[in-house]
Enzyme design. Structure first.
Site, PDB file in Angstrom:
ATOM      1  N   ARG A 319       0.823  -1.210   0.000  1.00  0.00           N
ATOM      2  CA  ARG A 319       0.000   0.000   0.000  1.00  0.00           C
ATOM      3  C   ARG A 319       0.857   1.260   0.000  1.00  0.00           C
ATOM      4  O   ARG A 319       0.444   2.300  -0.527  1.00  0.00           O
ATOM      5  CB  ARG A 319      -0.969   0.008   1.189  1.00  0.00           C
ATOM      6  N   GLU A 724      -9.121   6.724   7.494  1.00  0.00           N
ATOM      7  CA  GLU A 724      -7.697   6.875   7.203  1.00  0.00           C
ATOM      8  C   GLU A 724      -7.320   8.100   6.374  1.00  0.00           C
ATOM      9  O   GLU A 724      -6.289   8.730   6.642  1.00  0.00           O
ATOM     10  CB  GLU A 724      -7.189   5.607   6.501  1.00  0.00           C
TER      11      GLU A 724
END
Length: 779
Positions: A319, A724
């Site tokens: 990621r 997030e």
């Protein structure tokens, strides 16, 4: 009946379902549960070397200590001695023959009280044969690059050819620190043995199903023998996605062995020493660009400190690469991840899951270009923003780019142009007068992909029961950790039936109601569980409509759900009355809902696919004052404009944005992890590890949601994830500090601050740019 007498609909600003309980202390956490009679307590004995073979282990004094029942070691585990979330068999519950980091659990004391167990754990005499250890990614790379898990490469175009052809090129190295989760509630597990092979676990985890699997493997029983319950967590941030597994396994093994309930809760110090953190990285980057500041090509290598085991490091480092572009189009690009094994605690999930460590490198590249070309960093950002249709490094097209509008609105609302000129003027006066206080300002964006990159995790289930009195019980696979997930899901169900929230009770998350759930992570809790709950509610609604069509000889078009009632033609019937009628007519009044995210797919080997269902966007402008004599700084003002799509609950969403921003700022400014040469974590308590205080927040803090935004994809109520993405808005503070530091050299050079930008690092950067002795030593 007149409609104005009916109950009002659910409002978007509905308070958090446990807010009053939180502030009054009536909210029950795992440590608040009344223990069964005869309950025991466990405590972990931790290793005292960073890497070594266990030559002998004398636990006689431990066993003889007051209140001690016995001690568990690896030999007492009836099943698998492993809690690796990806099945690599490299993450033992208790060390067996070898320890891999200072603070690794080696044994567990079982005693009548927690204090007895804790004191006894210190009496162990363990003899180790020390082995060589490596503590940081550079040392791991130099020692041979022992990969914890395979790295990944994302490539589009031909950067090897494009870089040499670019008019200008910069190469740099960026060290990015880790972060401790510092949840208020430490790890905790309470195991209650049942008959035969059964055991019930009460715990604070983001992933009940994974705990179920790990405990089942450790006990060598089927998953159906293990029930895992989670009412709420006192914070998680990713630190309770996999790290809770070990604590639950120890409690469960002890509970079954002695047929008594067992609770395990470490002290804050031991929790910080024995549990994983955010991955820290060393990143080497190269960027080719032209005199206008437009990027031609980018290459980069992300070297990650993963710790002693794989844990989730492969997905986290993946990621980081997925977000190495942030909001910018790289015409030719190649980025590579290098997950490296170190003799430190195994790093794990943390809010953003590697994304922040990718985004901040993109912002460093923008910063480098701006100082090299003498431009405002915002101008360089705008010049390189994605346009719809352009491909990311992983070949997913960007189709919903709204940052130009967010930039324009935020620039205007925060008065960026005027304030930036005021900052430049202030610094010029300070430069001329020799004043110590410098100011900096930066406006930074975020583009964050939403979905688990492990495609199979993008699914969820829910269970909705309507009882004969019209009350509704709702259960789903997501876990409440203070973010307001239960509130949002209850709102969704209440709106579906058009009833008040007082009719709905959200019960604890439990594996015995909704099986095979995914972790509450990746900002996907509402996206997944909200759709599953809506599916269940719609099934029941359809049955009620069918029943009323038959009972009242009506058509579906003649039936309407109004507040707390159902209208059939001109007859308005109380909701609870309809439910009673349906029950007497044997209509099924419960349903299991399910949802799987559409469109997503990913081929890791090829580095191609659509790993994300959609993107969430946002931007923040921060202004700081920096004391160049001490390196200390103050955040004078921050303005945020963030995209949450069509907000389900603006009050909760704003709270998430504010909290994420502050936590992201802490990661980049004050939160520093430090291991000594022996591998001992020295920042293992509030006294040595500095999280942001209330006084550290911006003096002026303006947070707005982009109310005009609506998710183009068919998400729950067209909302977007919020957990997030705003974390990375804290980068604006880091960049503003850099801007202030750069002023001491008239902005001719990128200050290249490493993270976190502690006062010490800021002071050294100032001295380096001035050519002073501290700067020379730092260099």
């Amino acid at each position: 009946m007149k409609h104005e007498t009916l109950a009002p609909p659910v409002t978007p600003e509905t308070p958090h379902e446990s807010a009053e309980k939180h502030v009054t202390g009536r909210a029950d956490y795992t440590d608040d549960l009344v223990l069964p009679q005869g309950a025991l307590h466990a405590y972990l004995g931790l290793s005292t070397v960073a890497h070594g073979r266990i030559l002998s282990m004398d636990l006689d004094a431990v066993r003889a200590a007051p209140g001690v029942i016995d001690v568990l070691t690896a030999a007492d585990i009836p099943g698998k001695n492993d809690v690796s979330p990806i099945g690599r068999n490299d993450d033992p519950i208790l060390a067996d023959g070898k320890v891999m980091f200072h603070g690794q659990p080696v044994f567990a004391v079982i005693a009548e009280t927690r204090e007895q167990a804790r004191r006894a754990a210190r009496l162990a005499k363990i003899d180790y044969e020390p082995l060589p250890h490596v503590l940081d990614p550079v040392a791991a790379l130099e020692a041979g690059g022992d990969l914890a898990v395979p790295g990944m490469t994302l490539r589009r175009g031909d950067p090897q050819a494009a870089l040499p052809k670019a008019p200008r090129r910069i190469d740099g190295r960026f060290t990015i620190g880790g972060q401790d989760h510092f949840y208020l509630e430490t790890q905790i597990a309470l195991a209650i043995p049942g008959e035969d092979d059964e055991v019930v676990i009460f715990t604070s985890t983001q992933h009940p199903t994974e705990v179920q699997h790990m405990v089942a493997h450790a006990l060598h029983v089927p998953a159906n023998a293990v029930v895992v319950n989670v009412r709420r967590m006192g914070g998680g941030f990713g630190g309770k996605e996999t790290q809770m597994n070990l604590f639950c396994c120890v409690a469960a093994i002890a509970a079954k062995k002695w047929h008594r309930a067992v609770k395990l809760r470490p002290d804050r110090d031991d929790d910080m020493i024995a549990t994983g953190k955010r991955h820290d990285f060393v990143v080497d980057y190269s960027v080719g660009f032209d005199d206008t500041g437009r990027i031609h090509a980018v290459q980069g290598d992300w070297y990650a400190r993963c710790g002693f085991s794989a844990d989730l490091s492969m997905a986290v480092t993946d990621r980081a690469l997925f977000h190495a572009d942030n909001a910018y189009f790289y015409p030719d690009v190649e980025v590579r991840s290098h997950p490296l094994r170190t003799n430190t605690v195994s790093n794990t999930a943390f809010r953003g899951f590697g994304g922040p460590q990718g985004v901040i490198v993109a912002e460093r590249i923008i910063e480098e270009i701006a100082y090299a070309t003498g431009q405002d960093t915002l101008a360089v950002r705008k010049a390189n923003l994605y346009r719809n249709g352009q491909l990311t490094p992983y070949h997913q097209p960007v189709e919903d780019m709204i940052l130009p509008r967010i930039f324009a609105e935020l620039e205007e609302s925060c008065d960026y142009a005027r304030r930036r000129q005021a900052v430049l003027d202030w610094n010029a006066r300070m430069q001329a007068a020799g004043g110590p206080i410098r100011k900096g300002i930066a406006l930074t964006p975020v583009k964050f992909g939403i979905s688990f990159t492990a495609t199979h995790f993008n699914q969820a289930g829910a269970l909705v029961h309507i009882y004969t009195d019209g009350s509704i019980q709702l259960n789903h696979g997501g876990c409440e950790m203070g973010q307001g997930l239960h509130t949002k899901i209850a709102q969704i169900v209440a709106e579906a039936f058009n009833v008040g929230l007082d009719r709905i009770k959200v019960t604890k998350t439990t594996t015995e109601k909704v099986p095979n759930t995914s972790a509450t992570a990746a900002s996907s809790g509402t996206d997944l569980n909200g759709m599953a709950a809506l599916d269940a509610a719609n099934q029941i609604k359809a049955r009620l409509v069918d029943f009323l069509c038959t009972a009242k000889d009506a058509t579906p078009e003649e039936i309407r759900f109004v507040p707390d009632h159902i209208v059939v033609r001109d007859e308005t019937i109380p909701f609870s009355k309809v439910i009673e009628m349906a029950y007497l007519s044997r209509v099924q009044l419960w349903a299991a809902g399910f949802y799987a995210t559409p469109k997503i797919h990913w081929n890791r080997a090829e580095g191609r696919g659509r790993p994300f269902y959609y993107y969430a966007y946002g931007a923040a402008c921060s202004e700081v004052s920096v004391d160049t004599l001490t390196g200390e700084y103050v955040i004078e003002r921050t303005d945020v404009l963030h995209d949450v799509g069509r907000s389900i609950n603006p009050a909760l969403d704003k709270g998430q944005v504010e909290g994420a921003f502050v936590q992201g700022t802490g990661w980049l400014t004050s939160e520093e992890l430090w291991w000594d040469k022996e591998g001992r974590l020295r920042t293992h308590a509030p006294s040595t590890y500095k999280i942001p205080l209330a006084s550290d927040r911006p003096k002026v803090f303006n947070v707005k949601l982009a109310e005009w935004s609506e998710n183009k994809e068919r998400t729950i109520k067209r909302s977007k994830a919020v957990g997030e993405p705003p974390f990375m808005l804290g980068i604006s503070v880091f960049e503003a500090i850099g801007h202030a530091v750069a002023s001491v050299a008239d902005y001719r050079e990128c200050p290249r601050l490493d993270a976190p930008a502690t006062p010490e690092r800021v002071l050294m950067a100032v001295e380096r740019l001035r050519g002073g002795p501290l700067g020379l030593r730092d260099g």
